[in-house]
Scaffold this active site. Sequence first.
Site, mmCIF file in Angstrom:
data_model
loop_
_atom_site.group_PDB
_atom_site.id
_atom_site.type_symbol
_atom_site.label_atom_id
_atom_site.label_comp_id
_atom_site.label_asym_id
_atom_site.label_seq_id
_atom_site.Cartn_x
_atom_site.Cartn_y
_atom_site.Cartn_z
ATOM 1 N N SER A 90 8.075 -3.049 -0.019
ATOM 2 C CA SER A 90 9.046 -3.923 0.616
ATOM 3 C C SER A 90 9.329 -3.557 2.079
ATOM 4 O O SER A 90 9.935 -4.346 2.817
ATOM 5 C CB SER A 90 10.368 -3.882 -0.155
ATOM 6 N N SER B 280 7.463 1.411 -1.895
ATOM 7 C CA SER B 280 7.812 0.504 -0.803
ATOM 8 C C SER B 280 7.633 1.072 0.594
ATOM 9 O O SER B 280 7.647 0.321 1.568
ATOM 10 C CB SER B 280 9.259 0.027 -0.963
ATOM 11 N N LYS C 134 15.447 -0.084 8.271
ATOM 12 C CA LYS C 134 15.247 -1.126 7.264
ATOM 13 C C LYS C 134 16.573 -1.825 6.961
ATOM 14 O O LYS C 134 17.630 -1.201 6.946
ATOM 15 C CB LYS C 134 14.656 -0.498 5.996
#
Length: 487
Positions: free
Chosen positions: A154, A178, A79
């Site tokens: 996210s 997330s 990420k």
Amino acid sequence: MDICNLTALELGEKIRSGELTPTDAVNGVIAAAEKKDKIYNCYTSLEKEQAYKLAKEVEKRIKNGKVLSSLAGVPVAVKDNICEKGKLTTCASKMLDGFRPPYDATVITKIKKAGMIPLGKLNMDEFAMGSSTESSVIGCSKNPWNTDCVAGGSSGGAAAAVKSGEGIIALATDTGGSIRQPCSFCGVTGLKPTYGAVSRYGLIAFASSLDTVGTVAKNARDTAALYSIISGKDDKDLTSKDTEKFSLSELENRSLKGVKIGIPKELLGGIGTDTARCIESAVATLKALGADVNEISMPILNYTVSAYYIIACAEASSNLARYDGVRYGHRTFRASSLEEMYINSRSEGFGTEVKKRIMLGNFVLSEGFYDAYYGKALKVKGLISESFEEAFKSFDYLLAPVSSGTAYKTGECSNRSLGVYKDDIYTACVNLAGLPSLALPCGFSEGGMPIGMQLIGKAFDERGLLSVGVAFQSVTDYHAKTPEELI
């Protein structure tokens, strides 16, 4: 052989046996990413040169007989809020455009030591603030089951990459759901570890008391393998703690006879018909495996969303205050004074969602409102933790939905923003309590979209949590199903 159809452990085994090399693995994943990312928009950057270099180094280490890990040679996507030395790390924000950290995050150091190969950075909501990746500076990641829908957020890029075959396994983060929510939307498995089980050193902070580095994978066994590599105490992160080490064999063939699982009825409110049906089916499966499943009441969870957004936004406003255009980050060209430079740099560098949360955070921390909002939110956080502690006196694990429904259409987030925030009740309570939670696919909607559930465990009981996940997936195949266009 389509390398991207393999699980991470299957690929690791083929590399150890000599059937494949780390370079083969990198070739396969990069080829898939370059072909498919035009559709799914999972990556903010691909570091091909570095990946091939590391692959050759790992190959030499394996040939020299060095015991690395079960995932040695396996490419891992990361990420875009986890620092890797010299590699673009932007948090999907204009504010950090071009930023290359001078050091590795601890989790990056650990995966490299284990022989894993960081491949590139994954798309996300800007600074991890959002539920759809629509706040990303490069645009929304697409759901592999229906590209008209979001992948979630996210960590939407991570979930979409693993399901679409653009990645084998991924490192992601979870502040209020997330990891778990995009895993539910995309039909993959994700672990939000106990707060402190995995070092946050090198993670670009959103809300420091809630942020957790975790995993996105195809199944619970892959999840366990990666978690065992990244977990443990780190002297660079004083909130980290020693964790119990376990082998993958310890997770196999666990009997759930006598295991008590509670379902907080407050987390069943507001869910759609399809989600309710899938949760009921999962409960039936767990009962068939021997578990004793019953409802429990935890009324304090109704205050989750209010407490979460006050605390998260307060911490975000503090953490993001450092981005002023002076030492690093975006600097405006439109300024005739220092104050104007601060204002314009932040106005241009941050997107709407980030600005909204900074403003709310500044408000709840301001004089006259601190005790009324932030102080009360911290008290609620404590009460939520106590409620979970009380629940675990009667139950071994808790089960809950991850979201009220399936992935929504791209563009709907802004039209139902309050509803999106309300959905955090299912996941953010776990972050407020600092507990581990495992998201597992548990069915599909009438329209063919994946639906997930989450199992919540006691602090630092990742081994037990993962063993239940392995048991559930040994008798179900939701995690193994793939959209027809990807077969």
